[in-house]
Design a protein around this motif. Sequence first.
Motif, short mmCIF file in Angstrom:
data_model
loop_
_atom_site.label_atom_id
_atom_site.label_comp_id
_atom_site.label_asym_id
_atom_site.label_seq_id
_atom_site.Cartn_x
_atom_site.Cartn_y
_atom_site.Cartn_z
N ALA A 107 24.53 5.76 -21.36
CA ALA A 107 24.44 7.20 -21.10
C ALA A 107 23.45 7.87 -22.04
O ALA A 107 22.65 8.72 -21.63
CB ALA A 107 25.82 7.85 -21.23
N CYS A 108 23.48 7.48 -23.30
CA CYS A 108 22.55 8.03 -24.30
C CYS A 108 21.11 7.69 -23.92
O CYS A 108 20.22 8.55 -23.99
CB CYS A 108 22.91 7.47 -25.67
SG CYS A 108 21.63 7.66 -26.90
N LEU A 109 20.89 6.45 -23.48
CA LEU A 109 19.53 6.04 -23.13
C LEU A 109 19.05 6.70 -21.84
O LEU A 109 17.86 6.96 -21.67
CB LEU A 109 19.46 4.51 -23.02
CG LEU A 109 19.66 3.78 -24.36
CD1 LEU A 109 19.60 2.26 -24.16
CD2 LEU A 109 18.59 4.21 -25.36
N HIS A 110 19.98 6.98 -20.94
CA HIS A 110 19.61 7.71 -19.72
C HIS A 110 19.09 9.10 -20.09
O HIS A 110 18.04 9.54 -19.61
CB HIS A 110 20.83 7.81 -18.79
CG HIS A 110 20.50 8.38 -17.44
ND1 HIS A 110 20.38 9.73 -17.22
CD2 HIS A 110 20.24 7.77 -16.26
CE1 HIS A 110 20.07 9.92 -15.95
NE2 HIS A 110 19.97 8.76 -15.35
N ASP A 111 19.79 9.75 -20.99
CA ASP A 111 19.38 11.08 -21.46
C ASP A 111 18.00 11.00 -22.15
O ASP A 111 17.13 11.83 -21.91
CB ASP A 111 20.45 11.59 -22.43
CG ASP A 111 20.19 13.01 -22.86
OD1 ASP A 111 20.11 13.88 -21.98
OD2 ASP A 111 20.06 13.24 -24.07
N ARG A 112 17.84 10.00 -22.99
CA ARG A 112 16.57 9.82 -23.71
C ARG A 112 15.42 9.56 -22.73
O ARG A 112 14.33 10.11 -22.86
CB ARG A 112 16.74 8.65 -24.70
CG ARG A 112 15.54 8.27 -25.52
CD ARG A 112 14.81 9.40 -26.17
NE ARG A 112 15.65 10.42 -26.77
CZ ARG A 112 15.22 11.60 -27.20
NH1 ARG A 112 13.96 11.93 -27.10
NH2 ARG A 112 16.07 12.47 -27.71
N ALA A 113 15.69 8.73 -21.71
CA ALA A 113 14.65 8.41 -20.71
C ALA A 113 14.23 9.67 -19.96
O ALA A 113 13.05 9.86 -19.66
CB ALA A 113 15.17 7.35 -19.74
N GLU A 114 15.18 10.56 -19.68
CA GLU A 114 14.83 11.81 -19.00
C GLU A 114 13.87 12.64 -19.86
O GLU A 114 12.92 13.23 -19.35
CB GLU A 114 16.09 12.61 -18.67
CG GLU A 114 16.85 12.01 -17.49
CD GLU A 114 18.03 12.86 -17.05
OE1 GLU A 114 18.63 13.54 -17.91
OE2 GLU A 114 18.36 12.81 -15.85
N HIS A 115 14.13 12.68 -21.17
CA HIS A 115 13.23 13.43 -22.05
C HIS A 115 11.83 12.80 -22.11
O HIS A 115 10.83 13.51 -22.06
CB HIS A 115 13.83 13.51 -23.46
CG HIS A 115 14.93 14.52 -23.57
ND1 HIS A 115 16.25 14.21 -23.38
CD2 HIS A 115 14.88 15.86 -23.82
CE1 HIS A 115 16.98 15.31 -23.51
NE2 HIS A 115 16.18 16.32 -23.78
N LEU A 116 11.79 11.48 -22.20
CA LEU A 116 10.49 10.81 -22.27
C LEU A 116 9.70 11.03 -20.98
O LEU A 116 8.49 11.23 -21.00
CB LEU A 116 10.66 9.30 -22.53
CG LEU A 116 11.16 8.91 -23.91
CD1 LEU A 116 11.33 7.40 -24.02
CD2 LEU A 116 10.19 9.38 -24.99
N LEU A 117 10.41 11.01 -19.88
CA LEU A 117 9.76 11.20 -18.58
C LEU A 117 9.16 12.60 -18.46
O LEU A 117 8.10 12.78 -17.88
CB LEU A 117 10.79 10.94 -17.47
CG LEU A 117 10.29 10.75 -16.05
CD1 LEU A 117 9.25 9.65 -15.97
CD2 LEU A 117 11.46 10.45 -15.13
N GLN A 118 9.86 13.57 -19.01
CA GLN A 118 9.34 14.95 -18.99
C GLN A 118 8.01 15.02 -19.73
O GLN A 118 7.12 15.76 -19.33
CB GLN A 118 10.32 15.88 -19.69
CG GLN A 118 11.70 15.91 -19.08
CD GLN A 118 11.97 17.23 -18.40
OE1 GLN A 118 11.63 18.26 -18.93
NE2 GLN A 118 12.55 17.18 -17.22
N ASP A 119 7.89 14.24 -20.81
CA ASP A 119 6.64 14.23 -21.57
C ASP A 119 5.55 13.45 -20.84
O ASP A 119 4.39 13.84 -20.84
CB ASP A 119 6.85 13.60 -22.96
CG ASP A 119 7.74 14.46 -23.84
OD1 ASP A 119 7.86 15.66 -23.55
OD2 ASP A 119 8.30 13.93 -24.81
N LEU A 120 5.95 12.33 -20.23
CA LEU A 120 4.96 11.45 -19.58
C LEU A 120 4.45 12.02 -18.27
O LEU A 120 3.27 11.89 -17.94
CB LEU A 120 5.61 10.09 -19.25
CG LEU A 120 5.70 9.05 -20.35
CD1 LEU A 120 6.35 7.80 -19.80
CD2 LEU A 120 4.32 8.73 -20.89
N ALA A 121 5.34 12.61 -17.51
CA ALA A 121 4.99 13.10 -16.17
C ALA A 121 5.64 14.46 -15.93
O ALA A 121 6.57 14.57 -15.14
CB ALA A 121 5.43 12.08 -15.12
N PRO A 122 5.14 15.48 -16.64
CA PRO A 122 5.77 16.79 -16.48
C PRO A 122 5.58 17.35 -15.07
O PRO A 122 4.54 17.13 -14.46
CB PRO A 122 5.05 17.66 -17.53
CG PRO A 122 3.84 16.91 -17.94
CD PRO A 122 4.04 15.48 -17.60
#
Length: 146
Positions: A107-122
Amino acid sequence: MYTIQIQHNIEAAHRFSQATASPKCRSIHGHSWVITLTLRSQSLNAENMVLEFGLLKRSWRGWLDAHLDHALLLHEQDPMVGAVRAVEAGSKIFTLPHDPTTEVLAACLHDRAEHLLQDLAPNVPIQVLRVHVQETHVNAAAYEIE
Ligand SMILES: Nc1nc2c(c(=O)[nH]1)N=C([C@H](O)[C@H](O)COP(=O)(O)OP(=O)(O)OP(=O)(O)O)CN2
């Protein structure tokens, strides 16, 4: 619907602090974790991709290696955090708001992946479909959206 998937491995230790946990889980022990990230999108970009694998891997693996690889995963209120730091101030400890079960880590990594994705592909409609965490050869958990 398209999906893409990447994997990465980390070596990390953990332990459960709850009194109800079994003695073997309360003892600090390590695993070779395999983490699989799956993204989904209804459409492709101008390069006919959901997201370029290399770009995604650099970002995702970079974060995992910096924060979790060769780290000790602990509940943020586990007295072991202070105890380990008292012995070795520079210990790499990653804390979570709950005991670091495979489910909590997913669950923690899912949340982290969402943040990284926002940076990579806003502003691109790509979703983090699932984070699958393989703790041992036979134990795994995942956190996924519906
Ligand atoms: N639902 C969960 N159950 C357990 C978790 C977890 O994260 N989620 N974690 C553990 C411990 O981390 C432990 O390391 C693994 O326990 P277990 O599978 O019982 O132990 P073994 O690897 O020795 O089991 P084998 O019999 O060798 O498969 C416990 N449960």
